[in-house]
Enzyme design. Sequence first.
Site, PDB file in Angstrom:
ATOM      1  N   TYR A 246       0.790  -1.470  -0.439  1.00 33.25           N
ATOM      2  CA  TYR A 246      -0.225   0.107  -0.354  1.00 33.25           C
ATOM      3  C   TYR A 246       0.692   1.390  -0.180  1.00 33.25           C
ATOM      4  CZ  TYR A 246      -3.734  -3.376   1.986  1.00 33.25           C
ATOM      5  OH  TYR A 246      -4.691  -4.311   1.971  1.00 33.25           O
TER       6      TYR A 246
ATOM      7  N   SER B  69     -12.841  -5.732   1.643  1.00 33.03           N
ATOM      8  CA  SER B  69     -13.581  -5.179   0.946  1.00 33.03           C
ATOM      9  C   SER B  69     -14.782  -5.541   1.045  1.00 33.03           C
ATOM     10  CB  SER B  69     -13.440  -5.429  -0.671  1.00 33.03           C
ATOM     11  OG  SER B  69     -12.063  -5.876  -1.353  1.00 33.03           O
TER      12      SER B  69
ATOM     13  N   SER C 252      -3.032 -15.017   4.149  1.00 30.38           N
ATOM     14  CA  SER C 252      -4.100 -13.656   2.964  1.00 30.38           C
ATOM     15  C   SER C 252      -4.587 -14.342   1.826  1.00 30.38           C
ATOM     16  CB  SER C 252      -4.271 -12.086   2.784  1.00 30.38           C
ATOM     17  OG  SER C 252      -5.035 -11.218   2.112  1.00 30.38           O
TER      18      SER C 252
HETATM   19  P1  NAP Z   1     -14.040  -1.242   1.005  1.00 24.30           P
HETATM   20  O1  NAP Z   1     -13.548  -1.179   2.120  1.00 24.30           O
HETATM   21  O2  NAP Z   1     -15.296  -2.484   0.605  1.00 24.30           O
HETATM   22  O3  NAP Z   1     -14.358  -0.142   0.949  1.00 24.30           O
HETATM   23  C1  NAP Z   1     -14.022   1.100   0.687  1.00 24.30           C
HETATM   24  C2  NAP Z   1     -14.623   2.189   0.185  1.00 24.30           C
HETATM   25  O4  NAP Z   1     -16.454   2.447   0.530  1.00 24.30           O
HETATM   26  C3  NAP Z   1     -14.317   3.465   0.073  1.00 24.30           C
HETATM   27  O5  NAP Z   1     -14.599   4.212  -1.941  1.00 24.30           O
HETATM   28  C4  NAP Z   1     -15.001   4.451   0.701  1.00 24.30           C
HETATM   29  O6  NAP Z   1     -14.544   5.766   0.867  1.00 24.30           O
HETATM   30  C5  NAP Z   1     -16.334   3.867   0.249  1.00 24.30           C
HETATM   31  N1  NAP Z   1     -16.301   3.674   2.031  1.00 24.30           N
HETATM   32  C6  NAP Z   1     -16.827   3.064   3.769  1.00 24.30           C
HETATM   33  N2  NAP Z   1     -17.040   3.781   4.195  1.00 24.30           N
HETATM   34  C7  NAP Z   1     -18.023   4.297   3.417  1.00 24.30           C
HETATM   35  C8  NAP Z   1     -19.419   4.707   4.393  1.00 24.30           C
HETATM   36  N3  NAP Z   1     -19.602   4.265   5.855  1.00 24.30           N
HETATM   37  N4  NAP Z   1     -20.431   5.151   3.603  1.00 24.30           N
HETATM   38  C9  NAP Z   1     -20.050   5.084   1.591  1.00 24.30           C
HETATM   39  N5  NAP Z   1     -19.104   4.461   1.502  1.00 24.30           N
HETATM   40  C10 NAP Z   1     -18.262   4.164   2.653  1.00 24.30           C
HETATM   41  O7  NAP Z   1     -12.720  -1.254  -0.316  1.00 24.30           O
HETATM   42  P2  NAP Z   1     -11.253  -1.750   0.628  1.00 24.30           P
HETATM   43  O8  NAP Z   1     -10.668  -0.493   0.711  1.00 24.30           O
HETATM   44  O9  NAP Z   1     -10.733  -2.377  -0.739  1.00 24.30           O
HETATM   45  O10 NAP Z   1     -11.334  -3.276   1.309  1.00 24.30           O
HETATM   46  C11 NAP Z   1     -10.847  -2.665   2.673  1.00 24.30           C
HETATM   47  C12 NAP Z   1      -9.758  -2.621   3.144  1.00 24.30           C
HETATM   48  O11 NAP Z   1      -9.022  -4.327   3.088  1.00 24.30           O
HETATM   49  C13 NAP Z   1      -8.624  -1.976   2.318  1.00 24.30           C
HETATM   50  O12 NAP Z   1      -8.633  -0.960   2.414  1.00 24.30           O
HETATM   51  C14 NAP Z   1      -7.507  -3.044   2.824  1.00 24.30           C
HETATM   52  O13 NAP Z   1      -7.079  -2.264   3.912  1.00 24.30           O
HETATM   53  C15 NAP Z   1      -7.830  -4.292   2.523  1.00 24.30           C
HETATM   54  N6  NAP Z   1      -7.214  -5.334   1.195  1.00 24.30           N
HETATM   55  C16 NAP Z   1      -6.894  -6.598   1.749  1.00 24.30           C
HETATM   56  C17 NAP Z   1      -6.791  -6.761   0.667  1.00 24.30           C
HETATM   57  C18 NAP Z   1      -5.579  -8.577   0.257  1.00 24.30           C
HETATM   58  O14 NAP Z   1      -5.848  -8.406  -0.683  1.00 24.30           O
HETATM   59  N7  NAP Z   1      -5.693  -8.513   1.837  1.00 24.30           N
HETATM   60  C19 NAP Z   1      -7.815  -6.696  -0.585  1.00 24.30           C
HETATM   61  C20 NAP Z   1      -8.373  -5.134  -1.245  1.00 24.30           C
HETATM   62  C21 NAP Z   1      -8.506  -4.709   0.591  1.00 24.30           C
HETATM   63  P3  NAP Z   1     -14.124   6.819   1.482  1.00 24.30           P
HETATM   64  O15 NAP Z   1     -12.755   5.980   0.978  1.00 24.30           O
HETATM   65  O16 NAP Z   1     -13.613   8.194   0.332  1.00 24.30           O
HETATM   66  O17 NAP Z   1     -13.845   6.738   2.461  1.00 24.30           O
END
Ligand code: NAP
Length: 277
Positions: A55, A192, A143
């Site tokens: 990241y 996600s 993961s």
């Molecule tokens: P997510 O958490 O499903 O979605 C994030 C999106 O939703 C962002 O655009 C965020 O906007 C928005 N959001 C968050 N809270 C909200 C709310 N209450 N109302 C409206 N919109 C909202 O997606 P993700 O970032 O892919 O997954 C979360 C975390 O999982 C990542 O950040 C990372 O740490 C981890 N991850 C790990 C892997 C892996 O391979 N291990 C892969 C993907 C992700 P804003 O940012 O503008 O608030």
Amino acid sequence: MSDQPQVTADSVPLAEDMPMLGLGTWQNTDPDQCAESVATALEMGYRHIDTAQAYENEEYVGEGIAQADVDREDVFLATKVWISNLEHDDVIETARESLDRLGVDYVDLLYVHWPSRTYDAPETLAAFDELYDEGLVRHVGVSNFEPRHLDEARDLLDAPVFANQVECHPLLPQDTLREYADDNDLNLVAYSPLARGEVFDVPQIQQVAEKHGVSEAQVSLAWLREKGVTAIPKATGEAHIRDNLASVALELDDEDVQAIDSIDREERVVDPDFAPW
Ligand code: NAP
């Protein structure tokens, strides 16, 4: 939307010593913004922060932890070793570099980010065991592991496999991996958990949100908690960070859970070409 109940760090349930709601930080790469998101979350009551070498924000996450009026020992901090760094010596070297960037002496959870590219189970996992024995890593995680990778890792590691972090949300409920986690005493962590926004348009989720006077994000997060799954939604600004924390106070009833379980649309939002499936 109704007034949100006050949620504190103590209201967040634990999976062993891991808070079941954490803050994701993927793509939160602006230095000041990332530090601010992390500090805001910690001061609001979050005690679990998720980052990764890939990241390119470990330094800013560390700054956010340092800025917040919360002791480092009270934070459950997780990072991940990227797929180009999974040869034995690279694991050791780059994990130490991650600790330096984060400004900490240990992390609470160090994951193998994907069982891909330089991943070689005996070699990679021996290095994770060494870091665990040295106390630089409190828990070993993996993961994007499928059951076959989990079987192999549990066989090879001396340290317990603490968690498998995978994509999981109402459009990808991961029944097999949840059952594997339950049967083998490891924790499932949902990445996600909002399907990167896709869950907001699902009618069943909208209906449950309307019934309780809460956001669709809260419904998705409460459903995961109901399934025993830890969630790490990424949120940048205070409003989203607060909205997600409020999910801890949302109790879904059986009818709500059944409505969400019955969604027949399936969607995987993270699917790189090096994925093992
Ligand atoms: P997510 O958490 O499903 O979605 C994030 C999106 O939703 C962002 O655009 C965020 O906007 C928005 N959001 C968050 N809270 C909200 C709310 N209450 N109302 C409206 N919109 C909202 O997606 P993700 O970032 O892919 O997954 C979360 C975390 O999982 C990542 O950040 C990372 O740490 C981890 N991850 C790990 C892997 C892996 O391979 N291990 C892969 C993907 C992700 P804003 O940012 O503008 O608030």
